[in-house]
Design a protein around this motif. Sequence first.
Motif, PDB file in Angstrom:
ATOM      1  N   VAL A 287       1.013  -1.257   0.104  1.00 20.13           N
ATOM      2  CA  VAL A 287       0.148  -0.293  -0.072  1.00 20.13           C
ATOM      3  C   VAL A 287       1.058   1.573  -0.223  1.00 20.13           C
ATOM      4  N   SER A 288       0.647   2.447  -0.819  1.00 18.61           N
ATOM      5  CA  SER A 288       1.278   3.132  -0.853  1.00 18.61           C
ATOM      6  C   SER A 288       0.799   4.609  -1.202  1.00 18.61           C
ATOM      7  N   GLY A 289       1.265   5.582  -1.267  1.00 16.65           N
ATOM      8  CA  GLY A 289       0.748   6.922  -1.427  1.00 16.65           C
ATOM      9  C   GLY A 289       1.393   8.160  -1.815  1.00 16.65           C
ATOM     10  N   ASN A 290       1.332   9.368  -1.745  1.00 14.43           N
ATOM     11  CA  ASN A 290       1.486  10.420  -1.678  1.00 14.43           C
ATOM     12  C   ASN A 290       1.296  11.447   0.451  1.00 14.43           C
ATOM     13  N   LEU A 291       2.622  12.342   0.710  1.00 12.86           N
ATOM     14  CA  LEU A 291       1.550  12.929   2.341  1.00 12.86           C
ATOM     15  C   LEU A 291       1.881  14.363   0.781  1.00 12.86           C
ATOM     16  N   ALA A 292       0.705  14.834   1.145  1.00 19.13           N
ATOM     17  CA  ALA A 292       0.242  16.482   0.780  1.00 19.13           C
ATOM     18  C   ALA A 292       0.281  17.382   1.804  1.00 19.13           C
ATOM     19  N   VAL A 293       1.196  18.062   2.232  1.00 17.82           N
ATOM     20  CA  VAL A 293       1.309  19.194   3.413  1.00 17.82           C
ATOM     21  C   VAL A 293       0.458  20.658   2.626  1.00 17.82           C
ATOM     22  N   GLY A 294      -0.517  20.811   4.172  1.00 21.90           N
ATOM     23  CA  GLY A 294      -0.509  22.599   3.290  1.00 21.90           C
ATOM     24  C   GLY A 294      -0.935  23.263   5.135  1.00 21.90           C
ATOM     25  N   GLY A 295      -1.503  24.216   5.468  1.00 29.00           N
ATOM     26  CA  GLY A 295      -1.384  25.165   6.529  1.00 29.00           C
ATOM     27  C   GLY A 295      -0.497  26.675   6.333  1.00 29.00           C
ATOM     28  N   ASN A 296      -0.220  26.853   6.685  1.00 34.39           N
ATOM     29  CA  ASN A 296       0.284  28.318   7.004  1.00 34.39           C
ATOM     30  C   ASN A 296       1.909  28.110   7.214  1.00 34.39           C
ATOM     31  N   ALA A 297       2.189  26.988   7.896  1.00 33.20           N
ATOM     32  CA  ALA A 297       3.833  26.928   7.568  1.00 33.20           C
ATOM     33  C   ALA A 297       4.282  26.786   7.474  1.00 33.20           C
ATOM     34  N   ILE A 298       6.120  26.830   7.213  1.00 34.18           N
ATOM     35  CA  ILE A 298       7.046  27.094   5.739  1.00 34.18           C
ATOM     36  C   ILE A 298       8.166  26.694   6.387  1.00 34.18           C
ATOM     37  N   ALA A 299       8.806  26.344   5.497  1.00 25.79           N
ATOM     38  CA  ALA A 299      10.041  25.461   4.898  1.00 25.79           C
ATOM     39  C   ALA A 299      10.463  25.280   6.910  1.00 25.79           C
ATOM     40  N   GLU A 300      10.963  26.746   6.870  1.00 27.95           N
ATOM     41  CA  GLU A 300      11.442  27.239   8.383  1.00 27.95           C
ATOM     42  C   GLU A 300      10.591  26.579   9.338  1.00 27.95           C
ATOM     43  N   ASP A 301       9.327  25.821   9.873  1.00 28.42           N
ATOM     44  CA  ASP A 301       8.527  25.185  10.601  1.00 28.42           C
ATOM     45  C   ASP A 301       9.160  24.229  10.941  1.00 28.42           C
ATOM     46  N   PHE A 302       9.097  23.451  10.282  1.00 23.38           N
ATOM     47  CA  PHE A 302       8.859  22.196  10.030  1.00 23.38           C
ATOM     48  C   PHE A 302      10.224  21.028   9.385  1.00 23.38           C
ATOM     49  N   GLU A 303      10.139  19.780   9.336  1.00 21.97           N
ATOM     50  CA  GLU A 303      10.911  18.930   8.154  1.00 21.97           C
ATOM     51  C   GLU A 303      10.500  17.941   7.936  1.00 21.97           C
ATOM     52  N   LEU A 304       9.723  17.319   7.352  1.00 28.16           N
ATOM     53  CA  LEU A 304       9.711  16.134   6.826  1.00 28.16           C
ATOM     54  C   LEU A 304      10.310  15.572   5.608  1.00 28.16           C
ATOM     55  N   ARG A 334       1.852  28.237  14.319  1.00 28.46           N
ATOM     56  CA  ARG A 334       1.738  28.290  12.317  1.00 28.46           C
ATOM     57  C   ARG A 334       1.487  26.739  12.665  1.00 28.46           C
ATOM     58  N   GLN A 335       0.480  26.203  11.560  1.00 33.48           N
ATOM     59  CA  GLN A 335      -0.257  25.568  11.161  1.00 33.48           C
ATOM     60  C   GLN A 335       0.047  24.281  10.098  1.00 33.48           C
ATOM     61  N   ILE A 336       0.130  22.944  10.462  1.00 34.80           N
ATOM     62  CA  ILE A 336       0.336  22.218   9.250  1.00 34.80           C
ATOM     63  C   ILE A 336      -0.104  21.236   9.171  1.00 34.80           C
ATOM     64  N   ASP A 337      -1.064  20.588   8.194  1.00 41.02           N
ATOM     65  CA  ASP A 337      -1.946  19.872   7.760  1.00 41.02           C
ATOM     66  C   ASP A 337      -1.303  18.177   6.498  1.00 41.02           C
ATOM     67  N   VAL A 338      -1.397  17.560   7.061  1.00 45.62           N
ATOM     68  CA  VAL A 338      -0.602  16.449   6.425  1.00 45.62           C
ATOM     69  C   VAL A 338      -1.230  15.997   6.023  1.00 45.62           C
ATOM     70  N   THR A 339      -2.003  15.670   4.996  1.00 50.07           N
ATOM     71  CA  THR A 339      -2.318  14.603   3.886  1.00 50.07           C
ATOM     72  C   THR A 339      -2.534  13.330   3.080  1.00 50.07           C
ATOM     73  N   LEU A 340      -3.284  12.353   3.256  1.00 50.55           N
ATOM     74  CA  LEU A 340      -2.785  11.361   2.387  1.00 50.55           C
ATOM     75  C   LEU A 340      -3.691  11.045   0.307  1.00 50.55           C
ATOM     76  N   SER A 341      -2.937  11.299  -0.218  1.00 46.77           N
ATOM     77  CA  SER A 341      -3.407  11.723  -1.620  1.00 46.77           C
ATOM     78  C   SER A 341      -2.584  10.821  -2.468  1.00 46.77           C
ATOM     79  N   ASN A 342      -3.424  10.491  -3.293  1.00 48.70           N
ATOM     80  CA  ASN A 342      -2.975   9.188  -4.717  1.00 48.70           C
ATOM     81  C   ASN A 342      -2.890   8.053  -3.935  1.00 48.70           C
ATOM     82  N   VAL A 343      -3.525   7.401  -2.964  1.00 47.10           N
ATOM     83  CA  VAL A 343      -3.417   6.415  -2.487  1.00 47.10           C
ATOM     84  C   VAL A 343      -3.701   5.295  -3.688  1.00 47.10           C
ATOM     85  N   SER A 344      -1.997   3.897  -3.109  1.00 50.74           N
ATOM     86  CA  SER A 344      -2.816   2.624  -4.165  1.00 50.74           C
ATOM     87  C   SER A 344      -2.412   1.643  -3.393  1.00 50.74           C
TER      88      SER A 344
END
Length: 644
Positions: A287-304, A334-344
């Motif tokens: 089972v695989s898929g992509n991680l989509a990151v939204g929210g108002n957090a920027i690259a300086e705020d977190f690391e995935l 800041r807010q990080i929203d991680v969602t799943l997409s393109n799941v196989s």
Amino acid sequence: MLASLVAEIQVVQVCNNSGSQCTALGPGDVSIARPNEYAYEDVVNEIWSQADIQFEFSYRTWNNSAALNLTASEMNQLLNDQWTAGGTPPPALIDGLQFFFTQAIPSLNTINLPAGFDATRQGTNAGQTQLGLPSPLNATPTGRGVMVNAGVPFSVLGGTLAHEIGHALGLRHIGNPGLGSVGDPTVNLPMTSRNLMWEAGAGPPLTIDLTPLQSFPLTTAQINAVRANGTNPLFDADGNGQPPLKDAPDLTPPVVRIVSTNQTVSESRTEAIDLVIAIDKPAATEVSGNLAVGGNAIAEDFELPISSFVIAAGQSQTTLSINVLDNARGEPTRQIDVTLSNVSGATLSNESRLTITILDDDQPATAIRLVAPSLTAGPRQQPGDNRPTAIQFRATVQTTLSVSSAESTLTVDQVQAFDRDRNSVGQIVQGVFTAELAAGELYALVLPASSVDVSYLIESSAGEETLVRSGFLNLLNPNDVNADGQVTAVDALRVINRLNSLDQTDGGNDDPSTTASQPMSFEDVNGDGSISAVDALRVINHLNAQDGRAGSTAQSEPIPVSPPFPALPLRERLGRDTRGNHSLAEASRTSVKQIACSPHMTDNLGSTVHSQGLIAPSRTKGDANEPALIDAAMGQSSDWWTLS
């Protein structure tokens, strides 16, 4: 649709030794046969669908001329897996049922077996099966039967095979006495009643206008017996301990979701946040898929580190890490929203989002409203001005805080609570936010912003009088004394003015609860329960550090704030030691009018100080690049910024 129980039926086509002559498997009327399949499969499964059982057919050949026309002895050998008649031995027993299609079998009166026999109503089709009753009749059921196809219509051939399957799973002919158990019932029916298990010559004749299900019904007792026997390990044929009938495999794809719960953390958090992605059952394939990151957090705020996920076949989850980064710069929440997409390989659940709220530990969002009411518990209206409200309080006893919605359309999903270390506490249980509070500890309850007035009910399990005013510490950002959402020189001046005003009161009372009528202010920066020069120094050092991070060339050394320092009613002044470092001097009876700050800090006081009714600085001579010291102490050097 797949039935609840399934089993394999292996059809063994008997051929001569060379394989040039084989028993016909298809029905006599070949025009009704489906391509690459034999139509009796549908008949068998239609009949057994009334027991919610489905058979999967497989095929193989057995080249042995002796088996084309079986004698009584050879029949016994084959059905009991004791073949000694020579030639190639028969295929091994299977984990299911096995039927040999041959050209001829002996007549019924020459077979000395506790078995079923069915010459069809036309007398042209026959079958012989070992009766599937482990004890006392057959100690070791083999799940084997023999079929003769005489070119009859597929409905007759399928009906005969379905009948023999009934014998293999423990059913006797109608009227034959059983053992009185569920697995071997006695079924008596009038001769006019149709049933799958009538023996040859009994029961009503077949008519072409009836479907297989209408021609060969089963009684409830027969259905219960077959389902009980077929799932009983005593009916194991090949010795692997598994019964012939198995639970149908779950062919629905797994459901993938994020099982990690939403979190609110400080940006100074060093421990990685687990992002756990799981499926509701082990996957047969990856089972695989992509991680989509939204929210108002920027690259300086977190690391995935990665943007996709993989759950290996046979596994049920995978764990990724999200690292929060401390950028040492004041900024909004800041807010990080991680969602799943393109799941196989799986179905995507609605629960496929993780929200991480990052609280700035340098400076909170300017929009937050900070209040410290006398009593926190009770109804609370949140204004519809799109500003969140933080309610500070102290728990006088160990208790459970609960926050519920006073309106049916309102939820508490975004209500949060923080302890003195700004760790998130509490959880949502059945639509109510709850948090366990320790006696004497400070907390901040944050109600989310709303565009309309909304109402909450705040309760304490120990009584509403147990949640009281927290004192003069800004729990969310201690350096923000005036709670305006930013840390400036005004905050240091607030502390100084507070010290001077308290100095003028009789006895120098420093109890914040006695000044509730004054504007909201939180001068107890270090949270020690008193207001002293140390609190001003905390703010100043924070501002000086901010200057340094912003790239200022004019930085002052941090002022030591190591305890102990005298609190009110003593007043301290600031001076310099012999090395030029800012430090606390001995306590004096003069008002506190001297604090250290950078030129950048004093340049930004201006009208802001005047507008808030504070003492405003006026500049005297001195090097503009020199760290500023706001001072009007007696006879001190005039090379400083001074208060007027």
